[in-house]
Design an enzyme around this catalytic site. Sequence first.
Site, PDB file in Angstrom:
ATOM      1  N   TYR A   1      49.663  38.879  46.176  1.00 32.05           N
ATOM      2  CA  TYR A   1      49.441  40.185  45.526  1.00 32.05           C
ATOM      3  C   TYR A   1      50.385  40.228  44.355  1.00 32.05           C
ATOM      4  O   TYR A   1      49.855  40.847  43.168  1.00 32.05           O
ATOM      5  CB  TYR A   1      49.760  41.234  46.550  1.00 32.05           C
ATOM      6  CG  TYR A   1      48.853  42.564  45.991  1.00 32.05           C
ATOM      7  CD1 TYR A   1      47.791  43.003  46.019  1.00 32.05           C
ATOM      8  CD2 TYR A   1      50.073  43.322  45.233  1.00 32.05           C
ATOM      9  CE1 TYR A   1      47.299  44.260  45.603  1.00 32.05           C
ATOM     10  CE2 TYR A   1      49.460  44.438  44.774  1.00 32.05           C
ATOM     11  CZ  TYR A   1      48.194  45.112  45.154  1.00 32.05           C
ATOM     12  OH  TYR A   1      47.730  46.130  44.593  1.00 32.05           O
TER      13      TYR A   1
ATOM     14  N   TRP B   1      40.578  43.410  45.909  1.00 29.85           N
ATOM     15  CA  TRP B   1      40.859  42.697  44.969  1.00 29.85           C
ATOM     16  C   TRP B   1      40.298  41.417  44.787  1.00 29.85           C
ATOM     17  O   TRP B   1      39.569  40.722  43.962  1.00 29.85           O
ATOM     18  CB  TRP B   1      42.184  43.050  44.562  1.00 29.85           C
ATOM     19  CG  TRP B   1      42.505  42.688  42.870  1.00 29.85           C
ATOM     20  CD1 TRP B   1      41.719  42.682  42.141  1.00 29.85           C
ATOM     21  CD2 TRP B   1      43.857  42.507  42.488  1.00 29.85           C
ATOM     22  NE1 TRP B   1      42.462  42.524  40.603  1.00 29.85           N
ATOM     23  CE2 TRP B   1      43.796  42.344  41.083  1.00 29.85           C
ATOM     24  CE3 TRP B   1      45.164  42.615  42.957  1.00 29.85           C
ATOM     25  CZ2 TRP B   1      44.831  42.283  40.265  1.00 29.85           C
ATOM     26  CZ3 TRP B   1      46.336  42.438  42.259  1.00 29.85           C
ATOM     27  CH2 TRP B   1      46.137  42.426  40.783  1.00 29.85           C
TER      28      TRP B   1
ATOM     29  N   ARG C   1      44.271  52.978  46.643  1.00 30.88           N
ATOM     30  CA  ARG C   1      44.991  53.882  46.832  1.00 30.88           C
ATOM     31  C   ARG C   1      46.114  54.137  45.321  1.00 30.88           C
ATOM     32  O   ARG C   1      45.840  54.815  44.495  1.00 30.88           O
ATOM     33  CB  ARG C   1      46.193  53.960  47.998  1.00 30.88           C
ATOM     34  CG  ARG C   1      46.856  54.901  48.343  1.00 30.88           C
ATOM     35  CD  ARG C   1      47.969  54.587  49.734  1.00 30.88           C
ATOM     36  NE  ARG C   1      48.688  53.681  49.544  1.00 30.88           N
ATOM     37  CZ  ARG C   1      49.985  53.844  48.943  1.00 30.88           C
ATOM     38  NH1 ARG C   1      50.602  55.143  48.672  1.00 30.88           N
ATOM     39  NH2 ARG C   1      50.581  52.705  48.925  1.00 30.88           N
TER      40      ARG C   1
ATOM     41  N   GLY D   1      47.627  50.786  44.252  1.00 32.30           N
ATOM     42  CA  GLY D   1      47.605  49.361  43.676  1.00 32.30           C
ATOM     43  C   GLY D   1      48.823  49.263  42.863  1.00 32.30           C
ATOM     44  O   GLY D   1      48.511  48.458  41.794  1.00 32.30           O
TER      45      GLY D   1
ATOM     46  N   THR E   1      42.661  42.431  49.661  1.00 28.91           N
ATOM     47  CA  THR E   1      41.420  41.607  50.083  1.00 28.91           C
ATOM     48  C   THR E   1      40.385  42.175  49.174  1.00 28.91           C
ATOM     49  O   THR E   1      39.446  41.510  48.727  1.00 28.91           O
ATOM     50  CB  THR E   1      40.993  42.278  51.631  1.00 28.91           C
ATOM     51  OG1 THR E   1      42.134  42.319  52.391  1.00 28.91           O
ATOM     52  CG2 THR E   1      39.938  41.459  52.044  1.00 28.91           C
TER      53      THR E   1
ATOM     54  N   HIS F   1      39.647  38.526  58.250  1.00 26.32           N
ATOM     55  CA  HIS F   1      40.989  38.926  58.687  1.00 26.32           C
ATOM     56  C   HIS F   1      41.457  37.910  59.852  1.00 26.32           C
ATOM     57  O   HIS F   1      42.712  38.000  60.358  1.00 26.32           O
ATOM     58  CB  HIS F   1      41.151  40.214  58.963  1.00 26.32           C
ATOM     59  CG  HIS F   1      41.084  41.166  57.899  1.00 26.32           C
ATOM     60  ND1 HIS F   1      41.561  40.961  56.461  1.00 26.32           N
ATOM     61  CD2 HIS F   1      40.508  42.459  57.860  1.00 26.32           C
ATOM     62  CE1 HIS F   1      41.298  41.948  55.794  1.00 26.32           C
ATOM     63  NE2 HIS F   1      40.544  43.107  56.749  1.00 26.32           N
TER      64      HIS F   1
ATOM     65  N   LYS G   1      45.193  44.908  54.238  1.00 20.41           N
ATOM     66  CA  LYS G   1      45.835  45.535  53.128  1.00 20.41           C
ATOM     67  C   LYS G   1      46.948  45.002  52.332  1.00 20.41           C
ATOM     68  O   LYS G   1      47.813  45.237  51.763  1.00 20.41           O
ATOM     69  CB  LYS G   1      46.749  46.818  53.972  1.00 20.41           C
ATOM     70  CG  LYS G   1      46.108  47.906  54.668  1.00 20.41           C
ATOM     71  CD  LYS G   1      45.294  48.583  53.801  1.00 20.41           C
ATOM     72  CE  LYS G   1      43.889  48.463  54.157  1.00 20.41           C
ATOM     73  NZ  LYS G   1      42.772  48.832  53.335  1.00 20.41           N
TER      74      LYS G   1
ATOM     75  N   SER H   1      50.801  50.608  52.866  1.00 22.04           N
ATOM     76  CA  SER H   1      49.324  50.834  52.621  1.00 22.04           C
ATOM     77  C   SER H   1      48.656  50.967  54.105  1.00 22.04           C
ATOM     78  O   SER H   1      47.635  51.742  54.027  1.00 22.04           O
ATOM     79  CB  SER H   1      48.917  49.508  51.935  1.00 22.04           C
ATOM     80  OG  SER H   1      47.578  49.455  51.498  1.00 22.04           O
TER      81      SER H   1
HETATM   82  P1  A3P Z   1      48.007  50.492  48.098  1.00 19.95           P
HETATM   83  O1  A3P Z   1      47.647  51.148  49.517  1.00 19.95           O
HETATM   84  O2  A3P Z   1      49.333  49.957  48.284  1.00 19.95           O
HETATM   85  O3  A3P Z   1      47.843  51.071  47.092  1.00 19.95           O
HETATM   86  P2  A3P Z   1      42.948  45.755  51.267  1.00 19.95           P
HETATM   87  O4  A3P Z   1      41.783  45.364  49.894  1.00 19.95           O
HETATM   88  O5  A3P Z   1      43.257  44.561  51.683  1.00 19.95           O
HETATM   89  O6  A3P Z   1      42.483  46.758  52.185  1.00 19.95           O
HETATM   90  O7  A3P Z   1      44.110  46.229  50.494  1.00 19.95           O
HETATM   91  C1  A3P Z   1      44.295  47.684  49.851  1.00 19.95           C
HETATM   92  C2  A3P Z   1      45.433  47.566  48.968  1.00 19.95           C
HETATM   93  O8  A3P Z   1      45.099  46.787  47.709  1.00 19.95           O
HETATM   94  C3  A3P Z   1      45.777  48.899  48.378  1.00 19.95           C
HETATM   95  O9  A3P Z   1      47.180  49.190  48.163  1.00 19.95           O
HETATM   96  C4  A3P Z   1      44.837  49.223  47.294  1.00 19.95           C
HETATM   97  O10 A3P Z   1      45.193  50.361  46.280  1.00 19.95           O
HETATM   98  C5  A3P Z   1      45.119  47.865  46.698  1.00 19.95           C
HETATM   99  N1  A3P Z   1      43.859  47.402  45.634  1.00 19.95           N
HETATM  100  C6  A3P Z   1      42.611  47.551  45.792  1.00 19.95           C
HETATM  101  N2  A3P Z   1      41.881  47.054  44.941  1.00 19.95           N
HETATM  102  C7  A3P Z   1      43.020  46.782  44.056  1.00 19.95           C
HETATM  103  C8  A3P Z   1      42.929  46.037  42.633  1.00 19.95           C
HETATM  104  N3  A3P Z   1      41.498  45.869  42.116  1.00 19.95           N
HETATM  105  N4  A3P Z   1      44.005  45.965  42.235  1.00 19.95           N
HETATM  106  C9  A3P Z   1      45.066  46.209  42.701  1.00 19.95           C
HETATM  107  N5  A3P Z   1      45.131  46.575  43.661  1.00 19.95           N
HETATM  108  C10 A3P Z   1      44.256  47.115  44.642  1.00 19.95           C
END
Ligand code: A3P
Length: 343
Positions: free
Chosen positions: A245, A100, A307, A309, A98, A157, A95, A187
């Site tokens: 991030y 992105w 979610r 982002g 990853t 991870h 969270k 998240s």
């Molecule tokens: P939020 O729940 O705060 O929105 P992971 O990819 O490590 O599982 O993390 C998920 C988090 O990264 C979520 O945060 C998600 O919305 C956000 N996220 C996923 N893709 C993204 C992107 N392209 N740019 C920015 N945030 C992103």
Amino acid sequence: MSSTAIAFYSPVATITKDEEKARKAKMSIIIERYKDKVSALPTNDDHHLCRYEGFWYCHGFWYHSKADFSVEAIMASQEDFQALPTDIFLASYPKTGTTWLKALAFAILNRTKFKTNSGSCPTHPLLTISPHDCVPFLESESFLNNPSYANGLMATHIPYTSLPKSIISSDCRIVYICRNPKDVLISFWHFLNKVRDDISTPTKLDDAFELFSKGMNAGGSFWDHMTGYYMASLERPNKVLFLKYEDLKKDTENEVKKLAKFIGNPFTEEEEYDGSVQKIIGLCGFENLSKVNKDTSKVLSDDIYFRKGIVGDSVNYLTTEMIQILDKITKEKCDGLDLSFEA
Ligand code: A3P
């Protein structure tokens, strides 16, 4: 552009509900292999966790039976995985961004093969499949059973100190993404409630907070995970890149250029001039990826990785007391380190 671009694209990781049975059967073999080793570990039965090399993990199947991230999978990768010096690992605590990072690294490394202009290349993999299908997790069953499909770009991870030994000894590169812990918790909490089997009894935020602040969720302590990679980035700056991030959100272009350079595919002056960097940023942006990732037929549907982002959403959920406690832990764990968070 360097010729080391990784030419990888395979939909093999796309696990549909129909394929879940086979996946579970394969994972059972791995779980059986480490049964004795796992049964000797300290456990917390209330949360189906066991402690391994200083971190807490799920054992057997994760409680919602959908993810591969278990202590057995880590043991299998420690035993079986052989890294090459050319490999690139995208490491993270869950969270923290990853998805992105996977999208960005994949798009950067494959920008010759798949042009980012949507007009000239409407079939860029990231326009049709999830970043998680483009970049596999090292400790996932799909990877453990088919290691050849990663083709040099993998995610993990696993904490730094528990990585398969060959990742460190082969001298390959690791990019770590980190995020402020309060947003990670929120998240994570949303994510867990989306993926759990019994959605009628969601985990309460109070409980998620309690476990997260004690480092008692699958993956262990966020802070120990982060400081492990942070220290490694200080000790081996040419091999371990530490990203945040929040920086990626604030100064996307510079951070993406930094990433491209570190993974051996810097943007040329011409590319900077012709807007290639911006095209990659647009392709991998939240707006675009969250529109693309709508496949809900999978065991873990694509859209659960998106979610809001944004930075700082945790203030909308956490109490003042929770914020104080998390900030205090961060302060203590980061004492003496040049490591702080904006939100
Ligand atoms: P939020 O729940 O705060 O929105 P992971 O990819 O490590 O599982 O993390 C998920 C988090 O990264 C979520 O945060 C998600 O919305 C956000 N996220 C996923 N893709 C993204 C992107 N392209 N740019 C920015 N945030 C992103």
